[in-house]
Motif scaffolding. Structure first.
Motif, PDB file in Angstrom:
ATOM      1  N   ALA A  12       0.882  -1.168   0.000  1.00 41.12           N
ATOM      2  CA  ALA A  12       0.000   0.000   0.000  1.00 41.12           C
ATOM      3  C   ALA A  12       0.914   1.210   0.000  1.00 41.12           C
ATOM      4  CB  ALA A  12      -0.887   0.002   1.236  1.00 41.12           C
ATOM      5  N   ALA A  13       0.577   2.219  -0.797  1.00 38.66           N
ATOM      6  CA  ALA A  13       1.404   3.419  -0.906  1.00 38.66           C
ATOM      7  C   ALA A  13       0.709   4.571  -0.194  1.00 38.66           C
ATOM      8  CB  ALA A  13       1.647   3.761  -2.374  1.00 38.66           C
ATOM      9  N   ILE A  14       1.478   5.301   0.595  1.00 40.83           N
ATOM     10  CA  ILE A  14       0.960   6.416   1.384  1.00 40.83           C
ATOM     11  C   ILE A  14       1.794   7.655   1.090  1.00 40.83           C
ATOM     12  CG2 ILE A  14       0.627   7.304   3.730  1.00 40.83           C
ATOM     13  CD1 ILE A  14       0.335   4.323   4.605  1.00 40.83           C
ATOM     14  N   ILE A  15       1.133   8.765   0.819  1.00 41.68           N
ATOM     15  CA  ILE A  15       1.812  10.048   0.651  1.00 41.68           C
ATOM     16  C   ILE A  15       1.641  10.826   1.943  1.00 41.68           C
ATOM     17  CG2 ILE A  15       1.874  12.223  -0.626  1.00 41.68           C
ATOM     18  CD1 ILE A  15       0.717  10.652  -3.030  1.00 41.68           C
ATOM     19  N   CYS A  16       2.751  11.272   2.513  1.00 42.13           N
ATOM     20  CA  CYS A  16       2.703  11.980   3.791  1.00 42.13           C
ATOM     21  C   CYS A  16       3.050  13.452   3.614  1.00 42.13           C
ATOM     22  CB  CYS A  16       3.639  11.329   4.803  1.00 42.13           C
ATOM     23  SG  CYS A  16       5.381  11.391   4.345  1.00 42.13           S
ATOM     24  N   SER A  17       2.672  14.268   4.585  1.00 38.58           N
ATOM     25  CA  SER A  17       2.974  15.699   4.512  1.00 38.58           C
ATOM     26  C   SER A  17       4.251  16.065   5.266  1.00 38.58           C
ATOM     27  CB  SER A  17       1.802  16.521   5.060  1.00 38.58           C
ATOM     28  OG  SER A  17       1.621  16.250   6.435  1.00 38.58           O
ATOM     29  N   ASP A  18       4.606  15.277   6.283  1.00 38.71           N
ATOM     30  CA  ASP A  18       5.794  15.536   7.094  1.00 38.71           C
ATOM     31  C   ASP A  18       6.588  14.231   7.154  1.00 38.71           C
ATOM     32  OD1 ASP A  18       7.627  15.720   9.284  1.00 38.71           O
ATOM     33  OD2 ASP A  18       6.390  17.269  10.221  1.00 38.71           O
TER      34      ASP A  18
ATOM     35  N   TYR B 239      16.124   9.056  -1.579  1.00 39.32           N
ATOM     36  CA  TYR B 239      15.756  10.442  -1.844  1.00 39.32           C
ATOM     37  C   TYR B 239      15.839  10.636  -3.344  1.00 39.32           C
ATOM     38  CZ  TYR B 239      15.479  15.476  -1.975  1.00 39.32           C
ATOM     39  OH  TYR B 239      15.076  16.751  -2.256  1.00 39.32           O
ATOM     40  N   ARG B 240      14.747  11.077  -3.943  1.00 41.32           N
ATOM     41  CA  ARG B 240      14.681  11.276  -5.384  1.00 41.32           C
ATOM     42  C   ARG B 240      14.774  12.776  -5.653  1.00 41.32           C
ATOM     43  NH1 ARG B 240       9.500   7.768  -6.621  1.00 41.32           N
ATOM     44  NH2 ARG B 240       8.655   9.401  -5.320  1.00 41.32           N
ATOM     45  N   ALA B 241      15.986  13.232  -5.942  1.00 43.54           N
ATOM     46  CA  ALA B 241      16.266  14.671  -6.078  1.00 43.54           C
ATOM     47  C   ALA B 241      15.415  15.326  -7.156  1.00 43.54           C
ATOM     48  CB  ALA B 241      17.746  14.891  -6.379  1.00 43.54           C
ATOM     49  N   GLU B 242      15.178  14.624  -8.256  1.00 42.35           N
ATOM     50  CA  GLU B 242      14.395  15.215  -9.344  1.00 42.35           C
ATOM     51  C   GLU B 242      12.960  15.531  -8.935  1.00 42.35           C
ATOM     52  OE1 GLU B 242      13.659  10.802  -9.608  1.00 42.35           O
ATOM     53  OE2 GLU B 242      15.392  12.070  -9.171  1.00 42.35           O
ATOM     54  N   ARG B 243      12.466  14.834  -7.918  1.00 39.75           N
ATOM     55  CA  ARG B 243      11.110  15.071  -7.410  1.00 39.75           C
ATOM     56  C   ARG B 243      11.116  15.755  -6.043  1.00 39.75           C
ATOM     57  NH1 ARG B 243       7.531   9.679  -8.440  1.00 39.75           N
ATOM     58  NH2 ARG B 243       7.555   9.737 -10.704  1.00 39.75           N
ATOM     59  N   GLN B 244      12.289  15.954  -5.490  1.00 38.39           N
ATOM     60  CA  GLN B 244      12.427  16.448  -4.116  1.00 38.39           C
ATOM     61  C   GLN B 244      11.533  15.617  -3.189  1.00 38.39           C
ATOM     62  OE1 GLN B 244      11.457  20.625  -4.599  1.00 38.39           O
ATOM     63  NE2 GLN B 244      13.595  21.120  -4.930  1.00 38.39           N
ATOM     64  N   SER B 245      11.698  14.308  -3.290  1.00 38.10           N
ATOM     65  CA  SER B 245      10.780  13.373  -2.655  1.00 38.10           C
ATOM     66  C   SER B 245      11.528  12.180  -2.072  1.00 38.10           C
ATOM     67  CB  SER B 245       9.783  12.876  -3.703  1.00 38.10           C
ATOM     68  OG  SER B 245       9.045  11.782  -3.234  1.00 38.10           O
ATOM     69  N   TYR B 246      11.043  11.732  -0.933  1.00 40.86           N
ATOM     70  CA  TYR B 246      11.538  10.489  -0.343  1.00 40.86           C
ATOM     71  C   TYR B 246      10.608   9.344  -0.708  1.00 40.86           C
ATOM     72  CZ  TYR B 246      15.035  12.690   2.622  1.00 40.86           C
ATOM     73  OH  TYR B 246      16.134  13.363   3.081  1.00 40.86           O
ATOM     74  N   LYS B 247      11.185   8.151  -0.784  1.00 38.57           N
ATOM     75  CA  LYS B 247      10.424   6.906  -0.907  1.00 38.57           C
ATOM     76  C   LYS B 247      11.015   5.948   0.102  1.00 38.57           C
ATOM     77  CE  LYS B 247       8.991   3.231  -4.039  1.00 38.57           C
ATOM     78  NZ  LYS B 247       9.558   2.023  -3.453  1.00 38.57           N
ATOM     79  N   LEU B 248      10.187   5.530   1.031  1.00 35.55           N
ATOM     80  CA  LEU B 248      10.610   4.621   2.093  1.00 35.55           C
ATOM     81  C   LEU B 248       9.830   3.324   1.957  1.00 35.55           C
ATOM     82  CD1 LEU B 248      12.243   4.270   4.757  1.00 35.55           C
ATOM     83  CD2 LEU B 248      10.250   5.185   5.954  1.00 35.55           C
TER      84      LEU B 248
ATOM     85  N   VAL C 200       4.537  -1.425   2.946  1.00 35.68           N
ATOM     86  CA  VAL C 200       3.962  -0.087   2.905  1.00 35.68           C
ATOM     87  C   VAL C 200       5.027   0.806   2.294  1.00 35.68           C
ATOM     88  CG1 VAL C 200       3.177   1.883   4.274  1.00 35.68           C
ATOM     89  CG2 VAL C 200       2.465  -0.431   4.913  1.00 35.68           C
ATOM     90  N   GLU C 201       4.649   1.554   1.261  1.00 36.00           N
ATOM     91  CA  GLU C 201       5.554   2.528   0.657  1.00 36.00           C
ATOM     92  C   GLU C 201       5.151   3.901   1.163  1.00 36.00           C
ATOM     93  OE1 GLU C 201       6.442   0.414  -3.655  1.00 36.00           O
ATOM     94  OE2 GLU C 201       5.036   2.084  -3.549  1.00 36.00           O
ATOM     95  N   LEU C 202       6.092   4.616   1.745  1.00 32.72           N
ATOM     96  CA  LEU C 202       5.833   5.954   2.272  1.00 32.72           C
ATOM     97  C   LEU C 202       6.519   6.967   1.360  1.00 32.72           C
ATOM     98  CD1 LEU C 202       4.559   7.503   4.653  1.00 32.72           C
ATOM     99  CD2 LEU C 202       6.756   7.305   5.805  1.00 32.72           C
ATOM    100  N   PHE C 203       5.733   7.876   0.813  1.00 32.49           N
ATOM    101  CA  PHE C 203       6.242   8.897  -0.101  1.00 32.49           C
ATOM    102  C   PHE C 203       6.071  10.281   0.495  1.00 32.49           C
ATOM    103  CE2 PHE C 203       4.991   5.465  -2.939  1.00 32.49           C
ATOM    104  CZ  PHE C 203       6.008   5.435  -3.881  1.00 32.49           C
ATOM    105  N   SER C 204       6.965  11.194   0.114  1.00 35.27           N
ATOM    106  CA  SER C 204       6.772  12.616   0.418  1.00 35.27           C
ATOM    107  C   SER C 204       6.763  13.354  -0.911  1.00 35.27           C
ATOM    108  CB  SER C 204       7.912  13.138   1.293  1.00 35.27           C
ATOM    109  OG  SER C 204       9.140  13.119   0.597  1.00 35.27           O
ATOM    110  N   PHE C 205       5.766  14.174  -1.122  1.00 41.96           N
ATOM    111  CA  PHE C 205       5.676  15.005  -2.317  1.00 41.96           C
ATOM    112  C   PHE C 205       5.369  16.425  -1.881  1.00 41.96           C
ATOM    113  CE2 PHE C 205       4.278  10.898  -4.280  1.00 41.96           C
ATOM    114  CZ  PHE C 205       5.367  10.737  -5.126  1.00 41.96           C
ATOM    115  N   ILE C 206       6.122  17.377  -2.372  1.00 46.61           N
ATOM    116  CA  ILE C 206       5.900  18.780  -2.030  1.00 46.61           C
ATOM    117  C   ILE C 206       4.541  19.216  -2.579  1.00 46.61           C
ATOM    118  CG2 ILE C 206       6.697  21.143  -2.452  1.00 46.61           C
ATOM    119  CD1 ILE C 206       9.548  20.009  -2.477  1.00 46.61           C
ATOM    120  N   GLY C 207       3.737  19.844  -1.710  1.00 47.97           N
ATOM    121  CA  GLY C 207       2.460  20.400  -2.137  1.00 47.97           C
ATOM    122  C   GLY C 207       1.359  19.401  -2.388  1.00 47.97           C
TER     123      GLY C 207
END
Length: 134
Positions: A10-16, A37-46, A56-63
């Motif tokens: 299951a993939a989850i996008i988090c704010s913090d 850390y995916r620099a091109e997206r300024q995003s983490y994938k855990l 569980v896939e934890l993602f961070s996406f700006i905005g």
């Protein structure tokens, strides 16, 4: 017909990201498989793993916009984890300052379950495994 075997992740996008990483690894105890850390997206994938191999896939996406949840919105309703003892897990979550709803009984399976939320308000459920005699 497809021959689906099981849910892989299951993939989850988090704010913090740091707060959610702490919650899923330290509070829920999921094992870290990989962190990128995916620099091109300024995003983490855990990538996190449960004992049965599900992930569980934890993602961070700006905005990323907030998830509509209440009243219940169409889409994924909640993510449920099977546990051996709902009461002890509920107590442990409360000791860590996590708000947990009262324990309920599934009217069809007669198993106990309880809801709580992750740091972004994603509904999570603990669902009690059947006893050996069930």
């Amino acid at each position: 017909m497809l021959n689906l075997c099981r849910i892989h992740h299951a993939a989850i996008i988090c704010s913090d990201y740091p707060q959610s990483k702490h919650f899923y690894t330290q509070v829920l105890g999921l094992k870290v498989l990989a962190e990128h850390y995916r620099a091109e997206r300024q995003s983490y994938k855990l990538d996190l793993q449960l004992p049965d191999g599900a992930q569980v896939e934890l993602f961070s996406f700006i905005g990323a916009p907030p998830r509509p949840s209440y009243p219940e919105a169409c889409g994924l309703r909640h993510l449920a984890f099977e546990v051996e003892d709902v009461s002890s897990c509920r107590d442990e979550l409360e000791q860590q300052g996590i708000a947990v709803e009262p324990i309920r009984i599934d009217p069809y399976t007669h198993r106990r379950f309880v809801f709580f939320a992750d740091p972004d308000g994603l509904p999570l459920e603990l669902y009690e495994a059947p006893t050996q005699s069930s």
